[in-house]
Structure formats: structure tokens, C-alpha cells
Design a protein around this motif. Sequence first.
Motif, PDB file in Angstrom:
ATOM      1  N   SER A  85       0.857  -1.205  -0.031  1.00  0.00           N
ATOM      2  CA  SER A  85      -0.191  -0.003   0.208  1.00  0.00           C
ATOM      3  C   SER A  85       0.902   1.248  -0.030  1.00  0.00           C
ATOM      4  O   SER A  85       2.188   1.248   0.459  1.00  0.00           O
ATOM      5  CB  SER A  85      -0.909   0.013   1.317  1.00  0.00           C
ATOM      6  N   GLY A  86       0.302   2.411  -0.361  1.00  0.00           N
ATOM      7  CA  GLY A  86       1.032   3.567  -0.263  1.00  0.00           C
ATOM      8  C   GLY A  86       1.355   4.046   1.286  1.00  0.00           C
ATOM      9  O   GLY A  86       2.478   4.478   1.482  1.00  0.00           O
ATOM     10  N   LEU A  87       0.600   3.640   1.918  1.00  0.00           N
ATOM     11  CA  LEU A  87       0.881   3.910   3.383  1.00  0.00           C
ATOM     12  C   LEU A  87       2.143   3.133   3.881  1.00  0.00           C
ATOM     13  O   LEU A  87       3.080   3.572   4.665  1.00  0.00           O
ATOM     14  CB  LEU A  87      -0.323   3.670   4.413  1.00  0.00           C
ATOM     15  N   TYR A 111       0.203  13.357   4.810  1.00  0.00           N
ATOM     16  CA  TYR A 111      -0.992  12.328   4.771  1.00  0.00           C
ATOM     17  C   TYR A 111      -1.559  12.022   6.249  1.00  0.00           C
ATOM     18  O   TYR A 111      -0.470  11.955   7.133  1.00  0.00           O
ATOM     19  CB  TYR A 111      -0.514  11.119   3.990  1.00  0.00           C
ATOM     20  N   GLU A 154       6.622  16.456   2.241  1.00  0.00           N
ATOM     21  CA  GLU A 154       5.519  15.768   1.448  1.00  0.00           C
ATOM     22  C   GLU A 154       5.042  17.252   0.922  1.00  0.00           C
ATOM     23  O   GLU A 154       4.730  18.239   1.328  1.00  0.00           O
ATOM     24  CB  GLU A 154       4.169  15.199   1.972  1.00  0.00           C
ATOM     25  N   SER A 158      -0.718  17.132   1.848  1.00  0.00           N
ATOM     26  CA  SER A 158      -2.128  16.205   1.733  1.00  0.00           C
ATOM     27  C   SER A 158      -3.228  17.413   2.105  1.00  0.00           C
ATOM     28  O   SER A 158      -3.051  17.949   3.103  1.00  0.00           O
ATOM     29  CB  SER A 158      -2.157  15.208   2.575  1.00  0.00           C
ATOM     30  N   ASP A 183       7.217  12.085   0.250  1.00  0.00           N
ATOM     31  CA  ASP A 183       5.995  11.372  -0.173  1.00  0.00           C
ATOM     32  C   ASP A 183       5.860  12.270  -1.485  1.00  0.00           C
ATOM     33  O   ASP A 183       5.290  13.497  -1.269  1.00  0.00           O
ATOM     34  CB  ASP A 183       4.876  11.330   0.873  1.00  0.00           C
ATOM     35  N   THR A 185       3.665  11.381  -4.140  1.00  0.00           N
ATOM     36  CA  THR A 185       2.490  10.822  -4.794  1.00  0.00           C
ATOM     37  C   THR A 185       1.981  11.972  -5.481  1.00  0.00           C
ATOM     38  O   THR A 185       1.539  11.582  -6.855  1.00  0.00           O
ATOM     39  CB  THR A 185       1.574  10.249  -3.786  1.00  0.00           C
ATOM     40  N   ALA A 205       2.434   6.577  -3.308  1.00  0.00           N
ATOM     41  CA  ALA A 205       1.452   5.502  -3.417  1.00  0.00           C
ATOM     42  C   ALA A 205       1.080   5.222  -4.997  1.00  0.00           C
ATOM     43  O   ALA A 205       0.261   6.046  -5.456  1.00  0.00           O
ATOM     44  CB  ALA A 205       0.146   6.279  -2.666  1.00  0.00           C
ATOM     45  N   THR A 207      -0.893   3.278  -5.754  1.00  0.00           N
ATOM     46  CA  THR A 207      -2.328   3.047  -5.972  1.00  0.00           C
ATOM     47  C   THR A 207      -2.937   4.259  -6.556  1.00  0.00           C
ATOM     48  O   THR A 207      -4.124   3.988  -7.390  1.00  0.00           O
ATOM     49  CB  THR A 207      -2.805   3.317  -4.422  1.00  0.00           C
ATOM     50  N   LYS A 208      -2.212   5.459  -6.814  1.00  0.00           N
ATOM     51  CA  LYS A 208      -3.112   6.814  -7.401  1.00  0.00           C
ATOM     52  C   LYS A 208      -2.801   6.742  -8.775  1.00  0.00           C
ATOM     53  O   LYS A 208      -3.309   5.807  -9.513  1.00  0.00           O
ATOM     54  CB  LYS A 208      -2.477   7.754  -6.592  1.00  0.00           C
ATOM     55  N   LEU A 217      -3.973  -1.725  -4.828  1.00  0.00           N
ATOM     56  CA  LEU A 217      -3.516  -0.845  -3.893  1.00  0.00           C
ATOM     57  C   LEU A 217      -1.733  -1.161  -3.845  1.00  0.00           C
ATOM     58  O   LEU A 217      -1.374  -2.349  -3.803  1.00  0.00           O
ATOM     59  CB  LEU A 217      -3.996  -1.389  -2.375  1.00  0.00           C
ATOM     60  N   MET A 218      -0.931  -0.328  -3.701  1.00  0.00           N
ATOM     61  CA  MET A 218       0.489  -0.688  -3.898  1.00  0.00           C
ATOM     62  C   MET A 218       1.190   0.779  -3.435  1.00  0.00           C
ATOM     63  O   MET A 218       0.909   1.804  -3.755  1.00  0.00           O
ATOM     64  CB  MET A 218       1.149  -0.966  -5.286  1.00  0.00           C
ATOM     65  N   TRP A 336      -7.532   8.748  -4.696  1.00  0.00           N
ATOM     66  CA  TRP A 336      -7.370   9.819  -5.893  1.00  0.00           C
ATOM     67  C   TRP A 336      -6.432   9.117  -6.837  1.00  0.00           C
ATOM     68  O   TRP A 336      -5.878   8.021  -6.617  1.00  0.00           O
ATOM     69  CB  TRP A 336      -7.121  11.192  -5.631  1.00  0.00           C
TER      70      TRP A 336
HETATM   71  C1  LIG Z   1      -0.162  11.657  -0.047  1.00  0.00           C
HETATM   72  C2  LIG Z   1      -0.526  10.036   0.171  1.00  0.00           C
HETATM   73  N1  LIG Z   1       0.391   9.193   0.599  1.00  0.00           N
HETATM   74  C3  LIG Z   1      -0.010   8.048   0.835  1.00  0.00           C
HETATM   75  C4  LIG Z   1      -1.097   7.424   0.560  1.00  0.00           C
HETATM   76  C5  LIG Z   1      -1.675   6.215   1.026  1.00  0.00           C
HETATM   77  O1  LIG Z   1      -1.641   5.403  -0.096  1.00  0.00           O
HETATM   78  P1  LIG Z   1      -2.732   3.831   0.085  1.00  0.00           P
HETATM   79  O2  LIG Z   1      -3.898   4.123  -0.205  1.00  0.00           O
HETATM   80  O3  LIG Z   1      -2.061   3.242  -1.173  1.00  0.00           O
HETATM   81  O4  LIG Z   1      -2.267   3.406   1.392  1.00  0.00           O
HETATM   82  C6  LIG Z   1      -2.299   8.369   0.293  1.00  0.00           C
HETATM   83  C7  LIG Z   1      -3.733   7.858   0.135  1.00  0.00           C
HETATM   84  O5  LIG Z   1      -4.587   8.531  -0.220  1.00  0.00           O
HETATM   85  C8  LIG Z   1      -1.931   9.862   0.239  1.00  0.00           C
HETATM   86  O6  LIG Z   1      -2.826  10.638  -0.398  1.00  0.00           O
END
Ligand SMILES: Cc1ncc(COP(=O)(O)O)c(C=O)c1O
Length: 389
Positions: A85-87, A111, A154, A158, A183, A185, A205, A207-208, A217-218, A336
Amino acid sequence: MDKQSRSKLGINTRLAHGGYDPMDYHGFVNPPVVHASTVLFPDAQTMATGNQPYTYATHGTPTTDALCRAIDELEGSAGTLLVPSGLLAVTLPLLAFLSPGDHLLMVDSCYGNTHYFCNTTLKRLGVEVEYYDPLIGADIEELIRPNTKVVFTESPGSNTFEMQDIPAIAEKAHAAGAVVMMDNTWATPIHFKALDFGVDVSIHAVTKYPSGHADVLMGTVSANEKHFKTLEQTYTALGLCVSGDDAYQVLRGLRSMGLRMERHAESALAIAEWLENQDGVVEVLHPALPSHAGHAIYKRDFTGGGGVFSIVIEGGKAQAHAFLNALEIFGLGYSWGGFASLAVHVRLADRQITGKNYAGAVIRLQIGLEDKEDLIADIAKGLAAAKAA
Ligand SMILES: Cc1ncc(COP(=O)(O)O)c(C=O)c1O
């Protein structure tokens, strides 16, 4: 074509061809999706030395390697790790580089779940977490202590989209021997090549935008030569890996990411400009707008932007809910970077420095690939409903 020559090509050419050579697998344009745990060895000697490209699927497969190579080519990194996941792409490098007694400087506009991880797991592990103002720039020097091991950035932030002066922060952090993480993303490596601006560990992330279809999710963690080994040790120790199916989907997404990003960014900017002149909109938080406080940094460092930004509308929770409930094309949902537009009422309760002074409710809009005229009409319904609430 070798990696060196490919690095000189245009971004869409690199996105279309990066990471995989069709001639490595019988000419098939896409890499095979390898489903695996066990990998066999031809004899006991090879098994004892592990002297072959693949030994066990947690350490990579031809499918995951194709994605890692494609990301390395985009980032200019020494290595990339794929996480579920991005997290996890945020938490893995923090776990890899921080030990009890260390001090972490974390940007306050990070985030939300990054805040949660810092305030729970990192605090429990005895890491001192200090949040800093995203606009701090070179003054970060004043917060750096002898035990500051990581400066986490970041940009844009966020939900509130503050732009950070990454080169100025990186210079001060490096002078003190701290690792700089970002970060990244929002911009993707298309629009901000973090490692070229002094970042040591670039986090996405995927994922976006790279996945782009709200179905995977990655996360990816890419680092320069100096820091990759430390990251990889923790990654291996934790047993992290992703499936071949998911890696394939993200590589597939990368092929069209340049075009999708163009569309997301162009529609988002047009909608943001329209919103600046609408009744009931107090502020539009989008760094590509000349009115944005971070616009000069955006123009200096980024080659373009993403399709997610926020607006501040008059009123509070009742008006925010009326706005959201009136939307018919925008879905109400998190995340997103996918093809469909989304909206969410932003909560900023975890912020310690930023996010307290907005003169209304903050709503984040993810602008999808729909026709922008339809999206504008949908938002207009939301604004009318908020006014009537
Ligand atoms: C800036 C940012 N970093 C990380 C994440 C985490 O990504 P994930 O949803 O894949 O866990 C998000 C998710 O919204 C995000 O907005």
C-alpha cells in the motif's frame, strides 16, 4: 535500447517502454505474470550458494522486477521496493532508518495516516516526533538536533497543498547527516524527480496515478545508492512483497500514465480557475494557480501537476455535507488518481501547525477523466446546495 540512451527520450516514450525488454520473453510486448512462491534450483550447489537470478518469490519475480526497473528509470534511483500500500511506502522507510532515541522532523501537512503512524507506532518505539511548518524552508536548520535522523517531506501537502522548498530543506538536513524522505505521490516522478532535488528516499502511493483505475493498492519506495541497502534490509526482514498480478497492473497503468496525467491536470486547473470566480468559494488550494502561496516554488521545481486539489467553501459541516450530497458525478470516497472524480470533506484535526485558519469547510476534489463541462455542472449543483443549507 539501453537504459542510458532511454533516459534521454521523452517521458511518454520512457513510460511506454521502461522496465521490460520484449525480447527477454519471446517478443511478447508485456512481461509474463509470474505466480510464485517456490523457485527451483538445478542442483544442490546452486541451492547452497543461491547463485541464480531468483531464489524465492518474496525476493522478486520477473514481473515485480519489470515494475521496479521501470520506476528506477523514472526516479533515477539505485533501487525500488514494492509494498502492498502507499501507507506502507511511508512507514517502511521510517521503520528502516529510525531507532529508539532518534528525532524525526515530520511535515505537519503530511497524509493523515502518516500522522497516525508517527503518533502511535513511532512514539511507542521511542522515536521523538516533531512536526514542522511545511513553509519552513532553510529555517529547518533551527529544528535539527544532534539526534535528528530523518527529515520527512510531502509536497504539496495532503489536502491543504502547501508547497515545500525541497532543495533548501534537503541541504540543511544533509549538512546535519539526516536522511531526506519525500512522499511524492501528487506530482509522480513525471513532474517532480525528487532525487534530483536532494531527496534520498522517494515514496509513491502507486495506488493513485500509476495504477489509475481505483483497483490496485500498492506503494513504491525508491532510494539513492547510499540509502537503498538499509531500506532493503528492513524490507527483507519484514517479509514484504506484492503479487505478480498487482505488479503487472501497475506496470500496465504506467504505460498510459503520461496521457492520463495530462488530462487530469488540464481539467483540474480549468476547474480550479473556474472555482476561483464562484460565489461561496472562499479559496482554491491548487499550487498551479498563480494565486497560490506556493506557486513560485511549483513553477521553479515541478514540470506539471496532478488532478487533486481542495476548495474552501463558506460555512461548516452542514454546508460541506449539502455540497457533497448534491453531487451526482463525483463519488464520495477516499483516494485519488483514478479515472473517476471523487470528493471528500477534509478533516484536519490531526494537524498541529497547519489547517487551523480556513474561513470555511475544506473539500478535496479529485478530478477524473470525465468531460470537464460535466464536472463543472456537478460542482455548481454542490455549491448551490451548500448556499441553500
Ligand atoms: C499523499 C498520500 N500518500 C500515501 C497515501 C496512502 O496510499 P494507499 O491508499 O495506497 O495506502 C495516500 C492515500 O490517499 C496519499 O494521499
